[in-house]
Design a protein around this motif. Sequence first.
Motif, PDB file in Angstrom:
ATOM      1  N   PHE A 124      23.493   1.606  14.998  1.00  0.00           N
ATOM      2  CA  PHE A 124      23.324   0.443  13.732  1.00  0.00           C
ATOM      3  C   PHE A 124      22.425   1.633  13.420  1.00  0.00           C
ATOM      4  O   PHE A 124      20.916   1.185  14.118  1.00  0.00           O
ATOM      5  CB  PHE A 124      23.395  -0.737  14.716  1.00  0.00           C
ATOM      6  N   TYR A 125      22.026   1.536  12.035  1.00  0.00           N
ATOM      7  CA  TYR A 125      20.948   2.404  11.231  1.00  0.00           C
ATOM      8  C   TYR A 125      20.075   1.081  10.660  1.00  0.00           C
ATOM      9  O   TYR A 125      20.574   0.039   9.368  1.00  0.00           O
ATOM     10  CB  TYR A 125      21.384   3.688  10.137  1.00  0.00           C
ATOM     11  N   ALA A 126      18.818   1.318  10.033  1.00  0.00           N
ATOM     12  CA  ALA A 126      18.203   0.807   8.715  1.00  0.00           C
ATOM     13  C   ALA A 126      17.063   1.641   8.659  1.00  0.00           C
ATOM     14  O   ALA A 126      16.296   2.319   9.265  1.00  0.00           O
ATOM     15  CB  ALA A 126      17.258  -0.591   9.779  1.00  0.00           C
TER      16      ALA A 126
ATOM     17  N   ALA B 103      16.495  -1.328  15.811  1.00  0.00           N
ATOM     18  CA  ALA B 103      17.072  -0.253  14.648  1.00  0.00           C
ATOM     19  C   ALA B 103      16.490   1.065  15.584  1.00  0.00           C
ATOM     20  O   ALA B 103      15.508   0.742  15.119  1.00  0.00           O
ATOM     21  CB  ALA B 103      17.786  -0.459  13.417  1.00  0.00           C
ATOM     22  N   PRO B 104      17.172   2.161  15.460  1.00  0.00           N
ATOM     23  CA  PRO B 104      18.110   2.260  15.742  1.00  0.00           C
ATOM     24  C   PRO B 104      18.928   1.868  17.170  1.00  0.00           C
ATOM     25  O   PRO B 104      17.732   1.339  17.855  1.00  0.00           O
ATOM     26  CB  PRO B 104      18.366   3.772  15.987  1.00  0.00           C
ATOM     27  N   THR B 105      20.138   1.537  16.908  1.00  0.00           N
ATOM     28  CA  THR B 105      20.620   0.957  18.331  1.00  0.00           C
ATOM     29  C   THR B 105      22.311   1.993  18.236  1.00  0.00           C
ATOM     30  O   THR B 105      22.831   1.786  17.260  1.00  0.00           O
ATOM     31  CB  THR B 105      20.894  -0.601  17.979  1.00  0.00           C
ATOM     32  N   LEU B 106      21.956   2.407  19.294  1.00  0.00           N
ATOM     33  CA  LEU B 106      24.060   3.337  19.418  1.00  0.00           C
ATOM     34  C   LEU B 106      24.470   2.521  20.538  1.00  0.00           C
ATOM     35  O   LEU B 106      24.768   1.868  21.624  1.00  0.00           O
ATOM     36  CB  LEU B 106      23.001   5.024  19.821  1.00  0.00           C
ATOM     37  N   ILE B 107      25.830   1.828  20.231  1.00  0.00           N
ATOM     38  CA  ILE B 107      26.441   1.708  21.476  1.00  0.00           C
ATOM     39  C   ILE B 107      28.126   2.356  21.561  1.00  0.00           C
ATOM     40  O   ILE B 107      28.847   3.379  20.340  1.00  0.00           O
ATOM     41  CB  ILE B 107      27.031   0.184  20.628  1.00  0.00           C
ATOM     42  N   ILE B 108      28.267   2.693  22.861  1.00  0.00           N
ATOM     43  CA  ILE B 108      29.818   3.594  22.889  1.00  0.00           C
ATOM     44  C   ILE B 108      30.690   2.287  23.454  1.00  0.00           C
ATOM     45  O   ILE B 108      30.397   2.097  24.262  1.00  0.00           O
ATOM     46  CB  ILE B 108      28.918   4.257  24.205  1.00  0.00           C
ATOM     47  N   PHE B 109      31.900   2.369  22.594  1.00  0.00           N
ATOM     48  CA  PHE B 109      33.058   1.823  22.561  1.00  0.00           C
ATOM     49  C   PHE B 109      34.108   3.158  23.545  1.00  0.00           C
ATOM     50  O   PHE B 109      33.871   3.811  22.644  1.00  0.00           O
ATOM     51  CB  PHE B 109      34.034   1.083  21.598  1.00  0.00           C
ATOM     52  N   LYS B 110      34.819   2.471  23.983  1.00  0.00           N
ATOM     53  CA  LYS B 110      36.085   3.100  24.256  1.00  0.00           C
ATOM     54  C   LYS B 110      37.426   2.157  24.198  1.00  0.00           C
ATOM     55  O   LYS B 110      37.369   1.353  24.930  1.00  0.00           O
ATOM     56  CB  LYS B 110      35.637   3.787  25.457  1.00  0.00           C
TER      57      LYS B 110
END
Length: 122
Positions: free
Chosen positions: A38-40, A79-86
């Motif tokens: 998630f970028y700003a 931001a930034p926030t990084l989320i790892i999804f599986k």
Amino acid sequence: MSFNLSAQEWITDDNFDSKINERKAFGDDESLPVVVEFYAKFNDANKFEDWSKLENVIYYRADISNSPEAKKKYKVRMAPTLIIFKNGIKEEVFKAGLDLELPADLNDIQEAINEINSASKF
């Protein structure tokens, strides 16, 4: 065998769910984790730059101004926030602190990706 599928592709609320549930072959009916940053624009200086060095992951960037629903759903406050999804499930979160800097580096993020890939083999 390792895969590097970092694409620097931008996603929005319109395709967010389909992208985090995307299946690209990793092995026998396995899918790769998906990392969304998630970028700003106002904090461009602190975006994560080492995507090309990550392995066994799909990477997307979501501008928070174009993804308000995803931002709300995943409670992104910085931001930034990084989320790892599986398989569409949130597995790990790395979020910027009050200094707007991401407290994780390439090794931290790759380690999380490796753990998620290892856990899905069982």
